[in-house]
Design an enzyme around this catalytic site. Structure first.
Site, PDB file in Angstrom:
ATOM      1  N   SER A   1     -17.846  71.203  47.701  1.00 34.93           N
ATOM      2  CA  SER A   1     -16.674  70.328  47.816  1.00 34.93           C
ATOM      3  C   SER A   1     -16.074  70.536  49.198  1.00 34.93           C
ATOM      4  O   SER A   1     -16.320  71.575  49.840  1.00 34.93           O
ATOM      5  CB  SER A   1     -15.648  70.726  46.751  1.00 34.93           C
ATOM      6  OG  SER A   1     -14.389  70.169  47.021  1.00 34.93           O
TER       7      SER A   1
ATOM      8  N   TYR B   1     -10.605  76.792  41.676  1.00 43.06           N
ATOM      9  CA  TYR B   1     -11.597  75.830  42.177  1.00 43.06           C
ATOM     10  C   TYR B   1     -11.947  76.134  43.631  1.00 43.06           C
ATOM     11  O   TYR B   1     -13.118  76.171  44.014  1.00 43.06           O
ATOM     12  CB  TYR B   1     -11.010  74.421  42.040  1.00 43.06           C
ATOM     13  CG  TYR B   1     -11.961  73.281  42.328  1.00 43.06           C
ATOM     14  CD1 TYR B   1     -12.771  72.753  41.331  1.00 43.06           C
ATOM     15  CD2 TYR B   1     -12.020  72.701  43.599  1.00 43.06           C
ATOM     16  CE1 TYR B   1     -13.624  71.685  41.579  1.00 43.06           C
ATOM     17  CE2 TYR B   1     -12.876  71.640  43.854  1.00 43.06           C
ATOM     18  CZ  TYR B   1     -13.671  71.126  42.849  1.00 43.06           C
ATOM     19  OH  TYR B   1     -14.516  70.076  43.092  1.00 43.06           O
TER      20      TYR B   1
HETATM   21  P1  NAD Z   1     -17.458  64.790  36.143  1.00 44.34           P
HETATM   22  O1  NAD Z   1     -16.363  65.315  35.317  1.00 44.34           O
HETATM   23  O2  NAD Z   1     -17.725  63.326  36.189  1.00 44.34           O
HETATM   24  O3  NAD Z   1     -18.849  65.495  35.768  1.00 44.34           O
HETATM   25  C1  NAD Z   1     -18.913  66.877  35.504  1.00 44.34           C
HETATM   26  C2  NAD Z   1     -20.182  67.146  34.756  1.00 44.34           C
HETATM   27  O4  NAD Z   1     -20.250  68.554  34.464  1.00 44.34           O
HETATM   28  C3  NAD Z   1     -20.267  66.433  33.403  1.00 44.34           C
HETATM   29  O5  NAD Z   1     -21.601  66.026  33.161  1.00 44.34           O
HETATM   30  C4  NAD Z   1     -19.854  67.507  32.409  1.00 44.34           C
HETATM   31  O6  NAD Z   1     -20.340  67.303  31.095  1.00 44.34           O
HETATM   32  C5  NAD Z   1     -20.495  68.700  33.076  1.00 44.34           C
HETATM   33  N1  NAD Z   1     -19.949  69.977  32.612  1.00 44.34           N
HETATM   34  C6  NAD Z   1     -18.671  70.398  32.599  1.00 44.34           C
HETATM   35  N2  NAD Z   1     -18.592  71.617  32.037  1.00 44.34           N
HETATM   36  C7  NAD Z   1     -19.849  71.968  31.692  1.00 44.34           C
HETATM   37  C8  NAD Z   1     -20.427  73.105  31.066  1.00 44.34           C
HETATM   38  N3  NAD Z   1     -19.692  74.148  30.679  1.00 44.34           N
HETATM   39  N4  NAD Z   1     -21.765  73.105  30.858  1.00 44.34           N
HETATM   40  C9  NAD Z   1     -22.533  72.058  31.214  1.00 44.34           C
HETATM   41  N5  NAD Z   1     -22.038  70.958  31.823  1.00 44.34           N
HETATM   42  C10 NAD Z   1     -20.718  70.918  32.046  1.00 44.34           C
HETATM   43  O7  NAD Z   1     -17.174  65.349  37.601  1.00 44.34           O
HETATM   44  P2  NAD Z   1     -17.787  65.031  39.050  1.00 44.34           P
HETATM   45  O8  NAD Z   1     -16.658  64.589  39.891  1.00 44.34           O
HETATM   46  O9  NAD Z   1     -19.011  64.224  38.965  1.00 44.34           O
HETATM   47  O10 NAD Z   1     -18.121  66.526  39.496  1.00 44.34           O
HETATM   48  C11 NAD Z   1     -19.429  66.987  39.713  1.00 44.34           C
HETATM   49  C12 NAD Z   1     -19.386  68.089  40.763  1.00 44.34           C
HETATM   50  O11 NAD Z   1     -18.901  67.544  41.979  1.00 44.34           O
HETATM   51  C13 NAD Z   1     -18.451  69.251  40.397  1.00 44.34           C
HETATM   52  O12 NAD Z   1     -19.047  70.479  40.781  1.00 44.34           O
HETATM   53  C14 NAD Z   1     -17.233  68.972  41.253  1.00 44.34           C
HETATM   54  O13 NAD Z   1     -16.521  70.139  41.553  1.00 44.34           O
HETATM   55  C15 NAD Z   1     -17.892  68.378  42.477  1.00 44.34           C
HETATM   56  N6  NAD Z   1     -16.984  67.595  43.316  1.00 44.34           N
HETATM   57  C16 NAD Z   1     -16.365  66.482  42.826  1.00 44.34           C
HETATM   58  C17 NAD Z   1     -15.505  65.778  43.663  1.00 44.34           C
HETATM   59  C18 NAD Z   1     -14.788  64.552  43.194  1.00 44.34           C
HETATM   60  O14 NAD Z   1     -13.889  64.095  43.920  1.00 44.34           O
HETATM   61  N7  NAD Z   1     -15.110  63.975  42.075  1.00 44.34           N
HETATM   62  C19 NAD Z   1     -15.303  66.198  44.974  1.00 44.34           C
HETATM   63  C20 NAD Z   1     -15.953  67.327  45.430  1.00 44.34           C
HETATM   64  C21 NAD Z   1     -16.812  68.014  44.591  1.00 44.34           C
END
Ligand code: NAD
Length: 260
Positions: free
Chosen positions: A142, A155
């Site tokens: 991130s 985080y």
């Molecule tokens: P999201 O909530 O859409 O997806 C998260 C995924 O992780 C889902 O499939 C969920 O079921 C899974 N998950 C959560 N807890 C879990 C567990 N204990 N075991 C197995 N699976 C689990 O979120 P996203 O935005 O797609 O995030 C994905 C990654 O991207 C994360 O690591 C997040 O920190 C990172 N990220 C997101 C953003 C953003 O702005 N959305 C920015 C930077 C980084």
């Protein structure tokens, strides 16, 4: 481009992970999905990927907060699909709270899912990659791997941690045809961002509109959310032969956020 390869993407029932898994399948890789969600909806997605892209898709419901389940997921994918050539450690959650009120169980959960799961999955996947002299490890970090925001202590700590972990793994695997990199998105419109809006409103005393435009998009000079497809395209690029010298890199895709 990825015919004959197997990609395992953690947290791929939603958001960024799902877009990455679909993008790999589109390139011909067999994929292992993982994450939580409605059973029927996940099965529909899995079957849909197989039908749309003519690949094999399997699903593991392993909980990424549990090291033993994470390792078993990798071993299961190797058994079912023959190997894990591409590992994307992507599962992640967020929690927003002042540090002195941060629930310890939330801290532990975030560190387990956002950081330690990458350790368990990577250690299970590396022997097979070394044997084949080819592998790609991509950690969804991130912008918060590089800079901090208030009220996101767990985080930010976990994401800074995954950046360091990525570099160590890259150094250890550099002569084995394996690369390890971290992708650092800015704000991407996914359930993870949407769900933190009410807590951020409460923690900072802001309206929804103020959180979205004044806080989230204010951070990004482009004033636009990054899209899941943009992140997926970067994840595809990193698997290609032309990316074989990119390793140990912490790559931003954040609309200029961390340049400011
Ligand atoms: P999201 O909530 O859409 O997806 C998260 C995924 O992780 C889902 O499939 C969920 O079921 C899974 N998950 C959560 N807890 C879990 C567990 N204990 N075991 C197995 N699976 C689990 O979120 P996203 O935005 O797609 O995030 C994905 C990654 O991207 C994360 O690591 C997040 O920190 C990172 N990220 C997101 C953003 C953003 O702005 N959305 C920015 C930077 C980084």
């Amino acid at each position: 481009m990825l015919k004959g390869k197997v990609a395992l993407v953690t947290g791929s029932t939603s958001g960024i992970g799902l877009a990455i898994a679909r993008a790999y399948a589109k390139e011909g890789a067999n994929v292992c999905l993982n994450g939580f969600g409605d059973k029927d909806a996940v099965e529909k997605e899995r079957i849909g990927i197989e039908a749309e892209f003519g690949v094999r898709a399997i699903y593991s419901g392993a909980d990424m907060s549990k090291g033993d389940q994470t390792e078993a997921m990798v071993e299961g994918a190797i058994k079912s699909l023959g190997s894990v050539d591409i590992l994307v450690n992507n599962a992640g959650i967020q929690f927003v709270s002042p540090v002195e009120e941060f629930p310890p169980e939330k801290w532990e959960q975030i560190v387990a899912i956002n950081l330690s799961s990458a350790f368990y999955a990577t250690r299970a996947a590396i022997p097979g990659m070394k044997a084949k002299k080819w592998g790609r490890i991509i950690n969804t970090a991130s912008a918060h791997a590089l800079i901090a925001s208030p009220f996101k202590s767990a985080y930010v700590a976990a994401k800074h941690g995954i950046a360091g972990f990525t570099k160590s793994v890259a150094l250890e695997t550099a002569t084995f045809g394996i690369t390890a990199n971290a992708i650092c998105p800015g704000y991407v419109w996914t359930p993870l961002v949407e769900q933190q809006i009410p807590d951020t409103m409460a923690a900072r005393g802001l309206t929804r509109e103020q959180v979205i435009n004044g806080l989230l998009l204010h951070a990004q000079p482009t004033k636009q959310f990054v899209t899941v497809d943009e992140v997926a395209a970067l994840a595809v690029y990193l698997t290609g032969d032309m990316a074989r010298s990119i390793t140990g890199s912490i790559i931003t895709i954040d609309g200029g956020w961390t340049a400011a």
